[in-house]
Design a protein around this motif. Sequence first.
Motif, PDB file in Angstrom:
ATOM      1  N   GLN A   1       2.863   6.985   6.708  1.00 48.33           N
ATOM      2  CA  GLN A   1       2.883   6.876   8.168  1.00 48.33           C
ATOM      3  C   GLN A   1       1.649   6.148   8.680  1.00 48.33           C
ATOM      4  O   GLN A   1       1.718   5.391   9.660  1.00 48.33           O
ATOM      5  CB  GLN A   1       2.966   8.274   8.778  1.00 48.33           C
ATOM      6  CG  GLN A   1       2.965   8.290  10.302  1.00 48.33           C
ATOM      7  CD  GLN A   1       3.023   9.711  10.852  1.00 48.33           C
ATOM      8  OE1 GLN A   1       3.209  10.661  10.116  1.00 48.33           O
ATOM      9  NE2 GLN A   1       2.874   9.837  12.173  1.00 48.33           N
ATOM     10  N   ASN A   2       0.499   6.360   8.033  1.00 48.80           N
ATOM     11  CA  ASN A   2      -0.750   5.736   8.488  1.00 48.80           C
ATOM     12  C   ASN A   2      -0.972   4.357   7.876  1.00 48.80           C
ATOM     13  O   ASN A   2      -1.610   3.493   8.491  1.00 48.80           O
ATOM     14  CB  ASN A   2      -1.942   6.633   8.154  1.00 48.80           C
ATOM     15  CG  ASN A   2      -1.954   7.916   8.973  1.00 48.80           C
ATOM     16  OD1 ASN A   2      -1.448   7.945  10.103  1.00 48.80           O
ATOM     17  ND2 ASN A   2      -2.525   8.982   8.409  1.00 48.80           N
TER      18      ASN A   2
ATOM     19  N   GLY B   1       0.811  -1.216   0.000  1.00 52.34           N
ATOM     20  CA  GLY B   1       0.000   0.000   0.000  1.00 52.34           C
ATOM     21  C   GLY B   1       0.839   1.258   0.000  1.00 52.34           C
ATOM     22  O   GLY B   1       0.417   2.295  -0.530  1.00 52.34           O
ATOM     23  N   ARG B   2       2.024   1.188   0.597  1.00 51.57           N
ATOM     24  CA  ARG B   2       2.898   2.367   0.608  1.00 51.57           C
ATOM     25  C   ARG B   2       3.543   2.626  -0.748  1.00 51.57           C
ATOM     26  O   ARG B   2       4.180   3.680  -0.937  1.00 51.57           O
ATOM     27  CB  ARG B   2       3.959   2.209   1.700  1.00 51.57           C
ATOM     28  CG  ARG B   2       3.383   2.283   3.114  1.00 51.57           C
ATOM     29  CD  ARG B   2       4.481   2.418   4.161  1.00 51.57           C
ATOM     30  NE  ARG B   2       5.298   1.209   4.280  1.00 51.57           N
ATOM     31  CZ  ARG B   2       5.001   0.160   5.044  1.00 51.57           C
ATOM     32  NH1 ARG B   2       3.889   0.186   5.785  1.00 51.57           N
ATOM     33  NH2 ARG B   2       5.796  -0.884   5.105  1.00 51.57           N
ATOM     34  N   LEU B   3       3.402   1.672  -1.670  1.00 48.67           N
ATOM     35  CA  LEU B   3       3.882   1.928  -3.034  1.00 48.67           C
ATOM     36  C   LEU B   3       2.979   2.902  -3.776  1.00 48.67           C
ATOM     37  O   LEU B   3       3.401   3.518  -4.754  1.00 48.67           O
ATOM     38  CB  LEU B   3       3.960   0.607  -3.817  1.00 48.67           C
ATOM     39  CG  LEU B   3       4.956  -0.444  -3.306  1.00 48.67           C
ATOM     40  CD1 LEU B   3       4.851  -1.719  -4.147  1.00 48.67           C
ATOM     41  CD2 LEU B   3       6.381   0.099  -3.345  1.00 48.67           C
ATOM     42  N   PHE B   4       1.740   3.035  -3.315  1.00 49.16           N
ATOM     43  CA  PHE B   4       0.843   4.001  -3.933  1.00 49.16           C
ATOM     44  C   PHE B   4       1.272   5.413  -3.545  1.00 49.16           C
ATOM     45  O   PHE B   4       1.540   5.682  -2.362  1.00 49.16           O
ATOM     46  CB  PHE B   4      -0.602   3.796  -3.462  1.00 49.16           C
ATOM     47  CG  PHE B   4      -1.218   2.490  -3.881  1.00 49.16           C
ATOM     48  CD1 PHE B   4      -1.133   2.046  -5.184  1.00 49.16           C
ATOM     49  CD2 PHE B   4      -1.910   1.715  -2.965  1.00 49.16           C
ATOM     50  CE1 PHE B   4      -1.712   0.847  -5.567  1.00 49.16           C
ATOM     51  CE2 PHE B   4      -2.500   0.526  -3.326  1.00 49.16           C
ATOM     52  CZ  PHE B   4      -2.397   0.081  -4.644  1.00 49.16           C
ATOM     53  N   PRO B   5       1.332   6.340  -4.480  1.00 50.13           N
ATOM     54  CA  PRO B   5       1.666   7.725  -4.107  1.00 50.13           C
ATOM     55  C   PRO B   5       0.509   8.357  -3.328  1.00 50.13           C
ATOM     56  O   PRO B   5      -0.662   8.102  -3.619  1.00 50.13           O
ATOM     57  CB  PRO B   5       1.868   8.415  -5.466  1.00 50.13           C
ATOM     58  CG  PRO B   5       1.028   7.623  -6.414  1.00 50.13           C
ATOM     59  CD  PRO B   5       1.098   6.194  -5.932  1.00 50.13           C
ATOM     60  N   ASN B   6       0.836   9.158  -2.337  1.00 49.14           N
ATOM     61  CA  ASN B   6      -0.196   9.855  -1.566  1.00 49.14           C
ATOM     62  C   ASN B   6      -0.556  11.155  -2.286  1.00 49.14           C
ATOM     63  O   ASN B   6      -0.049  12.230  -1.964  1.00 49.14           O
ATOM     64  CB  ASN B   6       0.282  10.140  -0.143  1.00 49.14           C
ATOM     65  CG  ASN B   6      -0.796  10.828   0.686  1.00 49.14           C
ATOM     66  OD1 ASN B   6      -1.986  10.708   0.392  1.00 49.14           O
ATOM     67  ND2 ASN B   6      -0.378  11.559   1.709  1.00 49.14           N
TER      68      ASN B   6
END
Length: 963
Positions: free
Chosen positions: A582-583, A304-309
């Motif tokens: 972070q979340n 999921g952290r591979l997705f850009p925020n």
Amino acid sequence: MKTKLFTILLSLSAVLTAFADPGSIRGSIKDAKTKEALIGASVLIEGTQIGAAADIDGNFVLSNVPAGSHKVIITFVSYKTKEIPNVRVESGNTTVIDTELDEEGTALQEVVVRGTRATNTEVAVISEIKQLKPIAVGISAAQIQKSQDRDAAAAIRRVPGVSIVDNRFVMIRGLGSRYNSVLINDVITPSSEVDTRAFSFDLVPSNIIDRMIVYKSGSAESPGDFAGGIIKIYTKRRPDQNFMDAAATIGYRGNTTFQNAQTHTRSGANWLGLWGADQQLSSAFPTRSADFNVLSDAQRASFGRLFPNTWALKDLNISPDLRFALNLGRRFDIGNVDASNITNINYSLTNQRADIAFSLFQNGVTANEVAETYSDANFARQSRIGVLHNWTFRFSPVFNLEWKTLFNQLGNTETVVRTGQKVVDGYDALNYSQRFENRTIVTTQVSGDHKFGELTKLNWISGFGYTGRWEPDWKRVRFQRVTGSMGPDGQLSAFTVVTPTDPTAAEVGRFYSKLGEKVLTLSVNGERTLGNPTDREPNRIRFGIYGERKDRDYSAHFYGYNSIGNSSAVLSQPIGSIFSAQNVNGEMGGLTIRDGSKDLDSYQGINNYGAAYLSGDVNFGSKAILTLGFRGEYNNQQLLSVIVNEERELVNNKIFIPLPSVNFTYKLTDKQNLRFAYSSTLNRPEFRELAPFVYFDFNLLAEIRGNTTLKTARVQNVDVKWELYPSPNELISVTGFYKHFKNPIESFLLPTGSGLAYTFINAGSAENYGVELEIRKGFAGASSKFFQNLTLIGNASFINSSINLGDFIEGPDLGGTIQNYDLTGLTDKKRPMANQSPFLINAGVYYADPASGWQWNVLYNVFGQRIFAVGNQNNPTVYEMPRNVLDLNISKRIKQNLEIRLGIQDILNQPVRFAQDFNRDGKIGSDVTSQTADADQDVRKFKRGSYFTITAAYTFGRRTVIP
């Protein structure tokens, strides 16, 4: 059927086309030895007063030449007289003579006579329609330029019996886009959409169009897969002269331009319709959801952290729309080969903002009891780049070779901020949709035209087409709070994100889809003239084959966010920080992701199509001509999907269908025709309609799924047309038609406990019939100069349809299992066909003064209410309501090089409105607000805004050349 057909026949009178409009002859005259222009050489048509002298370049033009065969005599002092017999002049067309004169005492040289068809003028299109055997209507490039329509979708709605849905899909005679076939330069185009069988006409900019012809009746030469019409788009071909034009347009839209809106950030060259690498799904993700979801929360969170925020929105002040176009045309010789090229490059960046009122209702005892009500702040920015690049090589008078390439790419960035209430559940809603869509279409064709003597013609086309559609990283999220709830500070409580355990497309997540469709085509067409080819209506036999291989690959993935334990502290944060790295940590109080995709969300479609035809003309004297045709079509449609790592065949439909056709024309007078047409056609299901894949429409809060049991529909078509041509650019016609469908394919609203879910089904039967009127009136003989420059154009269609679903239909349930539905008490078994308008009206007043360079026109369009979404007993049918559209266009040419154009589209700016037929009386009444059993209710309503454009078009230079 017989009674209705008889009624249609009685409603028509008699009237015909065949009077011969004038043509023209032009060419060049040179010295056979020195190749110098013979200035002042005399050119005369024997037996007439029509003549001309060659100009300083040796060129000449003979105008208003009667159609037929003529002898042309060319003389010049001290040169041998040359007589050229049997020079054929066709109505509305130009015949070109390139020749040389010998001095007295030398041998005669060869004369090259070539005919060029003027195809892009109003007179040329009328002439072409007159000569066609099937019943057809059309629009020329000249008329499109006058109306300042920006793309094929806007232009084609000027055609009788044609309307537009969603500003891009065509309906003909009230039949939806699935019942139409679209060809570009005589090659069938692939579908441009994921969830429907449709071609998006906004992909084709208007400035590359030579003409569009809409065939209303069938023939052996045309594809059999249609019921509404066959739309043939012809792009520009050979230029008549060397030229370079450029144009720039700036546009202002009410309620959009200079207004504030919220949008989201996308990396990459969005202004070119492209996107960045970070918006693509990483190849590190497991292919199957079963393999992904067995991972631990922490492992899935790492993905999921591979997705850009990129969830945060930004405020934007909307700039004016911009459009640019560059057109180039060149003619030159390569040895003995006459070569020409035409190139068009166009670019646009446009904006659309709308405040949309959207409601869903409880549909209990009384109308307008709200279940959900929302206000959508919708902003979309669309970029388009298009290139047309066509080459023509004339090797000899009997062999031409063409290469045509068309490329269009559209990028659409859409942001929806939805606020409102889900009244039935007692909470406020705040939803977001951040979507980018790219659509690409490429077609390239190589074709050849051959003549074998005066009696035989042969042409062939080989083509490749590609359609791509991408939705990279479509982000959706739903916030809610209890209505009226207060926080510790005495203010309204903060919204929190809803994160279900099992991800669904209606909840928070990221959606990726990719569609690629490749089409290979080959067609060969021949024509043999029987008897004297110079006869006005010689008998002809036509024959040909068409082969097509279509491969479609579609894949979709949806990843939803999940809470781990109590994540309320995270879920109430602003949208820009909730999904930060972070979340999304896979820990208690944080977030992770799950794969909500199914194996059936990806599929492969293969279609092999082959056809052969034979048709012939039978003339009964000079008054009547009968064209008989037979076409046979074989089609093999396959649908494959990988399920649990095993490829399975979901559909394998092999079918051969014979398609006879008859077209009969009777010439009542020299200016009147009476036409009769019969054809048997079909309607195949599209890949997406077959594929058991579920697509979620955020704007409508509806799911759409396919049905693997769909069958090919059969259609019987009967047309009768009376047409009158008072002059070369005038037309009056009345057409009656009747269509009978067996197993028509229609949308169907599945029974659900809540929400909307649509599929596609075969109904039992349907019929569609009506009358079309068209008039094009000029005033060339008027005493007033104003009226001489005036043209009136109008058309109207009045249509009725009904569909009989039968007692049972076959379709999927919400889990995808095929079952039989007993329609008793579930839905109306009989109703109008979806998307069918009971009437369509177009009108236009055109003024053009060549002396002053001023042109203006006023255009009007309206359609009758039509079914937008089929309903059932729990959710009544939704209709799209009529709206009157009025356009004004003004242009002024300055010193032959500069033209300034002003356009005002949709002056009235009436609302786009969708209403639900709560009282089920088959129409929407005036009462859409009261809570009574007899009222109806508005579901969706917004205004697009009037649109103002100013264009400057500059010609850098034109030099006439000999075709």
